[in-house]
Scaffold this active site. Sequence first.
Site, short mmCIF file in Angstrom:
data_model
loop_
_atom_site.label_atom_id
_atom_site.label_comp_id
_atom_site.label_asym_id
_atom_site.label_seq_id
_atom_site.Cartn_x
_atom_site.Cartn_y
_atom_site.Cartn_z
CE LYS A 144 -12.77 113.22 31.38
NZ LYS A 144 -11.49 113.92 31.34
CD GLU A 197 -18.50 106.97 33.23
OE1 GLU A 197 -18.72 108.02 33.86
OE2 GLU A 197 -18.30 106.93 32.01
CE1 TYR A 215 -17.11 100.07 28.00
CE2 TYR A 215 -18.19 97.92 27.96
CZ TYR A 215 -17.43 98.90 27.33
OH TYR A 215 -17.00 98.71 26.04
CG LEU A 216 -23.56 103.11 29.45
CD1 LEU A 216 -24.08 104.43 28.87
CD2 LEU A 216 -24.63 102.44 30.29
CG HIS A 225 -19.52 110.63 21.83
ND1 HIS A 225 -18.36 110.50 22.54
CD2 HIS A 225 -19.77 111.95 21.79
CE1 HIS A 225 -17.93 111.69 22.92
NE2 HIS A 225 -18.78 112.59 22.46
CE LYS A 244 -15.78 113.52 19.95
NZ LYS A 244 -16.07 114.93 20.31
CD GLU A 295 -17.50 115.13 24.29
OE1 GLU A 295 -17.15 114.06 24.82
OE2 GLU A 295 -16.83 115.73 23.43
NE ARG A 330 -11.03 121.07 23.70
CZ ARG A 330 -11.52 120.17 22.89
NH1 ARG A 330 -12.13 120.56 21.78
NH2 ARG A 330 -11.42 118.87 23.14
#
Length: 455
Positions: free
Chosen positions: A116, A200, A202-203, A208, A237, A275, A291
């Site tokens: 990442k 990072e 946080y929102l 998404h 999800k 994403e 993928r």
Amino acid sequence: MFKKILIANRGEIALRIVRACREMGIESVVVHSTADEAAMAVRMADESVCIGPPSSRQSYLNMASILSAATLTGADAIHPGIGFLSENEEFARMVEEHGFTFIGPTPEHIAKMGDKAVAKDTVRALGLPLIPGSPGILKDAEEGLKLAREIGFPVLIKAVAGGGGKGMKVARSEDEFKACFTMASSEAKAAFGNGAMYMEKYLSHPRHIEIQVIGDGQGNAVHLGERDCSIQRRHQKVIEECPSPALTDEERKYIGELAADCTRKMNYRGVGTMEFLYEDGKFYFLEMNTRLQVEHPITEMITGIDLVREQIMIAAGHKLSFTQEDIKFDGHAFECRINAEHPETFIPSPGKITRYHAPGGLGVRVDSAIYDGYSVPPHYDSLVAKLIIHAKTREEALKRVERALGECVIDGINTNIRLHERILQEPAFRAGEFNIHWLEKLLASQAEESKKAAS
């Protein structure tokens, strides 16, 4: 074109690939564990090979056994499906080194986007917007805390090699930070063998949003629109839809073209998904999945493009057969993930299916490998079916989802069908007014109401 493809996966995705092969005139080989001897994909494939006991590590993650099966059956190529080895750089490299074609991206792209921190560095250079955070791996908790003070709390501490919500903690204050960092790192090391962390901002109320991209590795790439995957529980999800009810046409065009341009500049080969988190009109790159996605059918429904077929064609050396201008988006689509689990406690529910009836009718598609008498094994993911709905408008699609859920019969085990029906009854969902935290809050609220009613 390939004469024979080995499918290194199981369940509905293995069956999905078998069907694509059959339509293309390609023979298929399905590998399976002893727990999946009676699986539908095993029955439908031209050949099957048992590669080990139920444990994934001894079967579906056993690279040597899979490669041996490919050699034994004379396969030309290997399709990794979804999960298991589909994003494993080492496996992709081994496949190529043994003379087979890997139906997916290059090992280099898998490695680059699978880390990442490296992925963010890569897309940052290509112009994608990022969430404010650490420029790379954090040296330790002290370095993270110093940066968190600059970014501002709350912050999200995430594992570099994480996935499925593991190795992820929210620190809402300085007092919480070190404990959250230690817990996330330990969890990631136990789950993935890598405790490296990054961080990072946080929102608080993001959606998404993911963009389906496809490139041929020969300089051509397009996007196939966005999917809204904000209905989640524990970062998993539950319901996906496309297009997103939150985006304007201008936003949709902007983020789609940006993702396609990034894919083109990377000279990416195969299908992939970029994403993003979306909040207050802004997009922030999250990660890229190199993928096929579980939710790929809803993109197929609104574009008419067979993504598995395109994967195979590209792996065989063909250029993209269409341009961005050729892609037309038609109507609205939903996917409900039907899992073998209790709809309220979410406890997995493996066992024998005593009665099964799939819904049908106009605009209804069910991707599933279950049947009357099939025993859902306890060793793997609990997904047993994907209900995919397409209609001209979102309102029509919602009505069709309700109707189809009411027709679906899966007896003998618990499923989360009731959960989907409850979600569809919520005014906020029907209005498209939700974010990635919405379902968790709804479930917590309903649990609290049940406790009060019981007391």
